[in-house]
Design a protein around this motif. Structure first.
Motif, PDB file in Angstrom:
ATOM      1  N   HIS A 238       0.836  -1.205   0.000  1.00  0.00           N
ATOM      2  CA  HIS A 238       0.000   0.000   0.000  1.00  0.00           C
ATOM      3  C   HIS A 238       0.870   1.253   0.000  1.00  0.00           C
ATOM      4  CE1 HIS A 238      -3.490   2.496   0.669  1.00  0.00           C
ATOM      5  NE2 HIS A 238      -2.836   3.089   1.673  1.00  0.00           N
ATOM      6  N   LYS A 239       1.910   1.247   0.818  1.00  0.00           N
ATOM      7  CA  LYS A 239       2.800   2.416   0.927  1.00  0.00           C
ATOM      8  C   LYS A 239       3.482   2.720  -0.397  1.00  0.00           C
ATOM      9  CE  LYS A 239       6.860   4.040   3.470  1.00  0.00           C
ATOM     10  NZ  LYS A 239       7.840   3.700   4.507  1.00  0.00           N
ATOM     11  N   HIS A 240       3.825   1.669  -1.167  1.00  0.00           N
ATOM     12  CA  HIS A 240       4.568   1.848  -2.413  1.00  0.00           C
ATOM     13  C   HIS A 240       3.698   1.652  -3.655  1.00  0.00           C
ATOM     14  CE1 HIS A 240       8.353   2.209  -0.268  1.00  0.00           C
ATOM     15  NE2 HIS A 240       7.974   1.179   0.484  1.00  0.00           N
ATOM     16  N   SER A 241       2.384   1.655  -3.475  1.00  0.00           N
ATOM     17  CA  SER A 241       1.431   1.510  -4.587  1.00  0.00           C
ATOM     18  C   SER A 241       1.712   0.260  -5.422  1.00  0.00           C
ATOM     19  CB  SER A 241       1.437   2.757  -5.470  1.00  0.00           C
ATOM     20  OG  SER A 241       1.103   3.893  -4.724  1.00  0.00           O
ATOM     21  N   LEU A 242       1.893  -0.856  -4.752  1.00  0.00           N
ATOM     22  CA  LEU A 242       2.163  -2.120  -5.429  1.00  0.00           C
ATOM     23  C   LEU A 242       1.024  -3.097  -5.196  1.00  0.00           C
ATOM     24  CD1 LEU A 242       5.886  -2.529  -4.324  1.00  0.00           C
ATOM     25  CD2 LEU A 242       5.078  -1.854  -6.583  1.00  0.00           C
ATOM     26  N   SER A 243       0.932  -4.079  -6.047  1.00  0.00           N
ATOM     27  CA  SER A 243      -0.058  -5.128  -5.905  1.00  0.00           C
ATOM     28  C   SER A 243       0.640  -6.398  -5.428  1.00  0.00           C
ATOM     29  CB  SER A 243      -0.741  -5.385  -7.247  1.00  0.00           C
ATOM     30  OG  SER A 243      -1.435  -6.605  -7.215  1.00  0.00           O
ATOM     31  N   GLY A 244       0.240  -6.896  -4.278  1.00  0.00           N
ATOM     32  CA  GLY A 244       0.815  -8.123  -3.752  1.00  0.00           C
ATOM     33  C   GLY A 244       0.613  -9.299  -4.685  1.00  0.00           C
TER      34      GLY A 244
ATOM     35  N   THR B  56       0.293  -9.220  -7.940  1.00  0.00           N
ATOM     36  CA  THR B  56       1.179  -9.067  -9.090  1.00  0.00           C
ATOM     37  C   THR B  56       2.614  -9.411  -8.724  1.00  0.00           C
ATOM     38  OG1 THR B  56      -0.252  -7.349 -10.011  1.00  0.00           O
ATOM     39  CG2 THR B  56       1.997  -7.447 -10.849  1.00  0.00           C
ATOM     40  N   LEU B  57       3.071  -8.993  -7.548  1.00  0.00           N
ATOM     41  CA  LEU B  57       4.422  -9.329  -7.112  1.00  0.00           C
ATOM     42  C   LEU B  57       4.583 -10.840  -6.960  1.00  0.00           C
ATOM     43  CD1 LEU B  57       5.100  -6.511  -4.491  1.00  0.00           C
ATOM     44  CD2 LEU B  57       6.046  -6.710  -6.794  1.00  0.00           C
TER      45      LEU B  57
ATOM     46  N   ILE C 217       4.882 -12.310 -10.439  1.00  0.00           N
ATOM     47  CA  ILE C 217       6.225 -12.075 -10.975  1.00  0.00           C
ATOM     48  C   ILE C 217       7.216 -13.063 -10.368  1.00  0.00           C
ATOM     49  CG2 ILE C 217       8.149 -10.425 -11.004  1.00  0.00           C
ATOM     50  CD1 ILE C 217       5.996  -8.202 -11.244  1.00  0.00           C
ATOM     51  N   ALA C 218       7.112 -13.298  -9.071  1.00  0.00           N
ATOM     52  CA  ALA C 218       8.006 -14.253  -8.403  1.00  0.00           C
ATOM     53  C   ALA C 218       7.815 -15.659  -8.970  1.00  0.00           C
ATOM     54  CB  ALA C 218       7.766 -14.234  -6.901  1.00  0.00           C
ATOM     55  N   ASP C 219       6.562 -16.037  -9.241  1.00  0.00           N
ATOM     56  CA  ASP C 219       6.284 -17.352  -9.824  1.00  0.00           C
ATOM     57  C   ASP C 219       6.879 -17.486 -11.216  1.00  0.00           C
ATOM     58  OD1 ASP C 219       4.908 -18.109  -7.542  1.00  0.00           O
ATOM     59  OD2 ASP C 219       2.912 -17.711  -8.407  1.00  0.00           O
TER      60      ASP C 219
END
Length: 94
Positions: free
Chosen positions: A11-17, A19-20, A23-25
């Motif tokens: 939330h602090k860095h405007s990211l989607s968990g 999506t991350l 990407i890791a997968d």
């Protein structure tokens, strides 16, 4: 703490968990495929051999830029007289 900290960071860095995680997968799948075909001659991508330039931020930025914005530069292979790779900016006209 773990999940809540993850959500707070995203939330602090405007990211989607999600999506991350995706990407890791994909990264893991690519790593597994490259390992299966013998791309890694050492123990794997986390081996220090493959991270020799990981602290060179100028190189990392150039590699990311080249990967994300194709055709903005080209590399010329080293000549027999020199071991240096030459990089040229692309003008977009040819």
């Amino acid at each position: 703490k773990g999940y809540q900290a993850e959500m707070s960071f995203c939330h602090k860095h405007s990211l989607s968990g999600k999506t991350l995680n995706m990407i890791a997968d994909v990264k893991q799948q690519l790593q597994d495929m490259l390992q299966d075909i013998g791309f890694f001659k050492h123990s794997g991508p986390k081996d220090p051999y493959y991270n020799a330039y990981s602290t060179n931020t100028h190189l990392l930025k150039a590699v990311l830029c080249a990967g994300l914005m194709p055709n903005i530069a080209r590399a010329e292979a080293p000549s027999p007289q020199s071991s240096q790779v030459r990089l040229y900016c692309s003008t977009g006209t040819g």
